[in-house]
Design a protein around this motif. Structure first.
Motif, PDB file in Angstrom:
ATOM      1  N   SER A   1       0.931  -1.159   0.180  1.00 29.63           N
ATOM      2  CA  SER A   1       0.105  -0.101  -0.045  1.00 29.63           C
ATOM      3  C   SER A   1       0.944   1.291   0.048  1.00 29.63           C
ATOM      4  N   LEU A   2       0.190   2.351  -0.364  1.00 34.87           N
ATOM      5  CA  LEU A   2       0.856   3.567  -0.378  1.00 34.87           C
ATOM      6  C   LEU A   2       0.318   4.704   0.517  1.00 34.87           C
ATOM      7  N   ILE A   3       1.057   5.418   1.188  1.00 31.95           N
ATOM      8  CA  ILE A   3       0.482   6.358   2.144  1.00 31.95           C
ATOM      9  C   ILE A   3       1.553   7.786   1.745  1.00 31.95           C
ATOM     10  N   LEU A   4       0.575   8.940   1.303  1.00 30.75           N
ATOM     11  CA  LEU A   4       1.184  10.071   1.181  1.00 30.75           C
ATOM     12  C   LEU A   4       0.633  11.134   1.888  1.00 30.75           C
ATOM     13  N   LEU A   5       1.598  11.876   2.475  1.00 25.74           N
ATOM     14  CA  LEU A   5       1.472  12.716   3.683  1.00 25.74           C
ATOM     15  C   LEU A   5       1.938  14.255   3.336  1.00 25.74           C
ATOM     16  N   ALA A   6       1.266  15.004   2.819  1.00 25.72           N
ATOM     17  CA  ALA A   6       1.500  16.269   2.053  1.00 25.72           C
ATOM     18  C   ALA A   6       2.430  16.285   1.008  1.00 25.72           C
ATOM     19  N   SER A   7       2.144  15.220   0.291  1.00 19.93           N
ATOM     20  CA  SER A   7       3.092  14.815  -0.674  1.00 19.93           C
ATOM     21  C   SER A   7       3.269  15.884  -1.974  1.00 19.93           C
ATOM     22  N   SER A   8       4.444  15.831  -2.539  1.00 17.78           N
ATOM     23  CA  SER A   8       4.588  16.393  -3.919  1.00 17.78           C
ATOM     24  C   SER A   8       3.825  15.424  -4.851  1.00 17.78           C
ATOM     25  N   SER A   9       3.353  16.102  -5.949  1.00 17.82           N
ATOM     26  CA  SER A   9       2.566  15.288  -6.900  1.00 17.82           C
ATOM     27  C   SER A   9       2.977  15.782  -8.272  1.00 17.82           C
TER      28      SER A   9
END
Length: 323
Positions: free
Chosen positions: A156-164
């Motif tokens: 799974s993938l968890i993105l925290l205030a991620s660059s996109s």
């Protein structure tokens, strides 16, 4: 005339003191490791001379989450979150090249590819074959690119205030701007400026940077700001960070590539983020098939530091339902 000369002299002295107070020399690895590398910090020494600082916490038999920090951050950014998760998960965190106690690396390669190679080196060393990957800010960008590059490894993938990924109109705007680069940016990339900034690193850089990253400024403590400041002074780190600015590339990926992400994805972003606007995370929701998204009110760019209890609860709920 004497009065003018006195004012000039006092002003010159004041400027001199201001500049001098911002000059700091490198701190040795030994000194910083003694100060900050407490249990459970470990160091992985590679054959090419690279030294990777990492932590491996929790039960070895539990599902693994690998955490990646953002630009100018370190694994210490997750210290408030890790204890809340280690009862149900094995938590691996690491300092990416150029940052934290990993610092500068012999290859001087600070690309996303180098960051992903570093993740592989750590998980291979720990004999971890499958895991969830989580990243904050720049680390989020590394995490979703890693998921695309090594889908067989990711649960799974968890993105925290991620660059996109920039939208087409945003890409066109940047491409147009790059043809008219302001002189100040050219100056920032000059060898002279890089030399000066290799030594001129006033503490208020860290203080202001931290204040900009959190919504509740009471969380921007002097102690934490000085922690950031100390780690930047690790021998070679400032030159490494400056090289990232000098050699920076804009990644003009098409958002369509996100459709290739097949694993369950959790996207968390603070509504008050001053570094990466929360709206930029909607592109993940629009393109990833299996995605849960939460926007935290009154939270800035560091949800793992600003809202560890809420974030831990959301991560647990997400992984319990998906793994």
């Amino acid at each position: 005339m004497k009065r003018v000369n006195a004012i000039f002299l006092i002003t010159a002295i004041g400027i001199g003191i201001f500049i001098y107070s911002g000059i700091f020399f490198d701190i040795s690895r030994t000194e910083l490791e003694q100060k900050y590398a407490s249990e459970p910090s470990r160091f992985l020494k590679m054959s090419d001379g690279k030294i990777i600082h990492y932590r491996d916490e929790g039960n070895l038999d539990l599902p693994v989450i690998v955490f990646l920090h953002g630009f100018n951050g370190s694994l210490f950014n997750f210290e408030r979150l890790t204890p809340l998760l280690s009862g149900e998960f094995r938590i691996v965190s690491l300092d990416l090249p150029g940052f934290g106690l990993t610092g500068a690396i012999p290859s001087k390669n600070y690309s996303n590819e180098s960051f992903m190679d570093t993740v592989n080196e750590v998980v291979d060393h720990l004999n971890i074959t499958n895991f969830s990957i989580a990243g904050n800010s720049m680390g989020g960008g590394v995490a979703w690119r890693y998921t695309l590059s090594y889908p067989e490894k990711i649960n799974s993938l968890i993105l925290l205030a991620s660059s996109s990924i920039l939208r087409k109109e945003e890409r066109k705007k940047i491409e147009a701007q790059s043809r008219q680069t302001p002189w100040v940016w050219k100056l920032m990339r000059s060898n002279l400026t890089n030399f000066v900034l290799s030594y001129y690193t006033p503490k208020f850089f860290a203080t202001q940077g931290l204040r900009s990253s959190v919504y509740d400024e009471s969380l921007a403590t002097t102690e934490l700001a000085m922690h950031f400041h100390d780690l930047v002074l690790l021998s070679g780190s400032r030159k490494a960070i400056l090289s990232m600015f000098k050699n920076r590339r804009c990644y003009f990926n098409d958002s369509e590539i996100l459709k290739s992400i097949q694993v369950p994805t959790l996207v968390i972003h603070g509504r008050e983020d001053n570094i990466i606007p929360f709206q930029s995370s909607f592109i993940f929701q629009e393109n990833i098939k299996d995605v849960d998204m939460k926007i935290y009110p009154d939270i800035g760019h560091l949800p793992m530091y600003e809202a560890p209890l809420n974030l831990a609860s959301d991560i647990k709920d997400f992984l319990r339902s998906k793994l």
